[in-house]
Design an enzyme around this catalytic site. Sequence first.
Site, PDB file in Angstrom:
ATOM      1  N   CYS A  47      42.867  20.203   9.661  1.00  0.00           N
ATOM      2  CA  CYS A  47      41.785  20.898  10.353  1.00  0.00           C
ATOM      3  C   CYS A  47      41.335  20.224  11.647  1.00  0.00           C
ATOM      4  O   CYS A  47      41.699  19.095  11.921  1.00  0.00           O
ATOM      5  CB  CYS A  47      40.502  21.033   9.531  1.00  0.00           C
ATOM      6  N   CYS A  95      49.242   5.237   3.545  1.00  0.00           N
ATOM      7  CA  CYS A  95      50.463   5.928   3.138  1.00  0.00           C
ATOM      8  C   CYS A  95      51.700   5.045   3.311  1.00  0.00           C
ATOM      9  O   CYS A  95      52.767   5.347   2.790  1.00  0.00           O
ATOM     10  CB  CYS A  95      50.618   7.278   3.831  1.00  0.00           C
ATOM     11  N   TYR A 138      51.706  11.109  14.994  1.00  0.00           N
ATOM     12  CA  TYR A 138      52.215  12.466  14.876  1.00  0.00           C
ATOM     13  C   TYR A 138      51.216  13.596  15.140  1.00  0.00           C
ATOM     14  O   TYR A 138      51.527  14.564  15.829  1.00  0.00           O
ATOM     15  CB  TYR A 138      52.826  12.644  13.471  1.00  0.00           C
ATOM     16  N   CYS A 151      48.576  10.741   0.751  1.00  0.00           N
ATOM     17  CA  CYS A 151      47.330  10.640   1.509  1.00  0.00           C
ATOM     18  C   CYS A 151      46.259  11.449   0.787  1.00  0.00           C
ATOM     19  O   CYS A 151      46.465  12.618   0.476  1.00  0.00           O
ATOM     20  CB  CYS A 151      47.520  11.198   2.917  1.00  0.00           C
ATOM     21  N   CYS A 169      43.056   7.051  10.899  1.00  0.00           N
ATOM     22  CA  CYS A 169      44.381   7.458  10.429  1.00  0.00           C
ATOM     23  C   CYS A 169      45.453   7.089  11.461  1.00  0.00           C
ATOM     24  O   CYS A 169      45.425   7.572  12.589  1.00  0.00           O
ATOM     25  CB  CYS A 169      44.371   8.970  10.213  1.00  0.00           C
ATOM     26  N   GLY A 178      45.697  23.146  12.616  1.00  0.00           N
ATOM     27  CA  GLY A 178      45.506  24.069  11.506  1.00  0.00           C
ATOM     28  C   GLY A 178      45.731  25.491  11.971  1.00  0.00           C
ATOM     29  O   GLY A 178      45.126  25.910  12.958  1.00  0.00           O
ATOM     30  N   CYS A 224      43.965   2.985   9.255  1.00  0.00           N
ATOM     31  CA  CYS A 224      44.338   3.249   7.870  1.00  0.00           C
ATOM     32  C   CYS A 224      45.852   3.140   7.784  1.00  0.00           C
ATOM     33  O   CYS A 224      46.578   3.727   8.596  1.00  0.00           O
ATOM     34  CB  CYS A 224      43.904   4.651   7.440  1.00  0.00           C
ATOM     35  N   ASN A 274      36.439  18.259   8.820  1.00  0.00           N
ATOM     36  CA  ASN A 274      37.832  17.814   8.916  1.00  0.00           C
ATOM     37  C   ASN A 274      37.973  16.591   8.029  1.00  0.00           C
ATOM     38  O   ASN A 274      37.253  15.609   8.218  1.00  0.00           O
ATOM     39  CB  ASN A 274      38.177  17.457  10.371  1.00  0.00           C
ATOM     40  N   GLY A 275      38.898  16.649   7.069  1.00  0.00           N
ATOM     41  CA  GLY A 275      39.099  15.519   6.173  1.00  0.00           C
ATOM     42  C   GLY A 275      39.119  15.980   4.731  1.00  0.00           C
ATOM     43  O   GLY A 275      39.196  17.177   4.455  1.00  0.00           O
ATOM     44  N   SER A 319      56.711  16.299  18.726  1.00  0.00           N
ATOM     45  CA  SER A 319      55.891  15.098  18.549  1.00  0.00           C
ATOM     46  C   SER A 319      56.664  13.796  18.720  1.00  0.00           C
ATOM     47  O   SER A 319      56.069  12.747  18.902  1.00  0.00           O
ATOM     48  CB  SER A 319      55.218  15.137  17.177  1.00  0.00           C
ATOM     49  N   ASP A 366      62.660  10.078  15.467  1.00  0.00           N
ATOM     50  CA  ASP A 366      61.710  10.991  14.818  1.00  0.00           C
ATOM     51  C   ASP A 366      60.476  10.178  14.426  1.00  0.00           C
ATOM     52  O   ASP A 366      60.544   8.952  14.326  1.00  0.00           O
ATOM     53  CB  ASP A 366      62.342  11.644  13.582  1.00  0.00           C
ATOM     54  N   ASP A 367      59.347  10.869  14.227  1.00  0.00           N
ATOM     55  CA  ASP A 367      58.118  10.113  13.971  1.00  0.00           C
ATOM     56  C   ASP A 367      57.929   9.751  12.501  1.00  0.00           C
ATOM     57  O   ASP A 367      57.177   8.837  12.192  1.00  0.00           O
ATOM     58  CB  ASP A 367      56.892  10.877  14.489  1.00  0.00           C
TER      59      ASP A 367
HETATM   60  S1  SF4 Z   1      46.950   7.630   4.231  1.00  0.00           S
HETATM   61 FE1  SF4 Z   1      48.261   7.837   6.051  1.00  0.00          FE
HETATM   62  S2  SF4 Z   1      48.064  10.003   6.673  1.00  0.00           S
HETATM   63 FE2  SF4 Z   1      46.343   9.521   5.276  1.00  0.00          FE
HETATM   64  S3  SF4 Z   1      44.649   8.883   6.589  1.00  0.00           S
HETATM   65 FE3  SF4 Z   1      45.728   7.004   5.992  1.00  0.00          FE
HETATM   66  S4  SF4 Z   1      47.234   6.702   7.648  1.00  0.00           S
HETATM   67 FE4  SF4 Z   1      46.517   8.815   7.796  1.00  0.00          FE
END
Ligand code: SF4
Length: 474
Positions: free
Chosen positions: A12, A451, A253, A393, A247, A38, A448, A113-114, A294, A356-357
């Site tokens: 979003c 992932c 990306y 995630c 993030c 989105g 963050c 958003n989130g 991207s 690629d990302d």
């Molecule tokens: S887990 Fe990965 S995709 Fe999710 S917010 Fe953290 S860095 Fe972003």
Amino acid sequence: MHYVGKELNEECAVFGIWGHSNAAKLTYYGLHSMQHRGQEGAGIAVTDGKHIYDHKGLGLVNDVFDHAKLEELSRGFAAIGHVRYSTQGGNIYANVQPLVFRSQKDSLSIAHNGNLVNAHKLKGELEERGSIFQTTSDTEVVAHLIKRDYADNFIESVKHALSVIKGAYAFCMLTEHQMIAALDPNGLRPLSLGKLGDAWVVASETCAFDLIGATYVRDVNPGEIIVIDNEGMHSDFFTNRTEPAICSMEYIYFSRPDSNIQGINVHAARKSLGRMLAQEAPVDADVVTGVPDSSISAAIGYAEATGIPYELGMIKNRYVGRTFIQPSQELREQGVKMKLSAVRAIVEGKRVVMVDDSIVRGTTSRRIVGMLREAGATEVHVRISSPPITHPCFYGIDTSTSSELIASTHSVEDIRELIGADSLVYLSVEGMKEAIGRNPAMKNCGQCLACFTGKYPTEIYPDTVLPHEKEVLV
Ligand code: SF4
């Protein structure tokens, strides 16, 4: 931004403007510029100081709004808007935002958003206390929390609700008398503040400011609540327990290359990721190409650092509908060919570096490598401008469950073999942090990394719901 078969989906974007006679139309343009975040639903809510009016629907911004609809909303001097992504089965009208809650006293409209990690738990508690939910959206939990103790101080009630919810949230809220922007204590999703003349503007990405001619003022801080009304802009914090962790995938990306996130341009960050990848994983080759759109910036960075020419080895056909709505695997395979093509004149007889990302499930990478070989590439070396995605995630990005993430169950060598590449190298976590170039004094450079590492910046509850699982909850 998104091409067919891409396996990561953003959840979003929000936009808000206070104090402009053209609020609804500017919100429409702002949402349009963030359509890549989105594509399944869009909505705008406006206030004229007495009432909140809204319109929303399923589909692209252009499908939901026409001239007449925007005219109906033109009575508002302030507006908030939202574009929404949802996964299979859950794309229902009731969940399209902004959500509007009306009572005899006043109204509240929310765009989010989130993804909240304790929404399921809070929803259970609220239901026990008599709340009845109309949607499967975690955003509705916030409205119930606010309305529950809406004693005599509305803003204090919002602050209390924000301190109870956990996870990722960038909110834009609108009442008849004020607009509120708020960001979670980790600042997981981007949210920027701008000005257009005397009007205040809030947007998930700064590209929205550029489109409407607004000037960037600053980013909203983790744990901050900004209230904008006819008196001006007031900043406050609902918590002092903040730890920046934006993030990483926003840089890698999701965001548009022309957006700046906390002072770093996204295209520049991606080029830098490509340059770092070249340092960590050079290879003898004839051409470098990036998977559109991207990964092009990272491919240019890789080419610059290695001296191997960047070429347009793949092109994207922009006029094909999204393919995940097509049911069968066979049709999806066809869909990839319709959307992405290898350029034979560029890759034939060449050793190709394909940048690629990310790799999520691996199916898209396998198809692209195959496509390059079919077009005559003699070698295909895959370079990924992010570390392997090994964990799901919970913060609003639909990355699927662990078992579907190829890097959580396979070694890099296994993945190389599965996608049919001559070599495969991912960027290291350290290289990624350094390349993006955020503040090294902060923990994880204020990013963050969950992932890639499995270390989540927030608590994860036993009943934490993944974004795509949320949609089927009742
Ligand atoms: S887990 Fe990965 S995709 Fe999710 S917010 Fe953290 S860095 Fe972003």
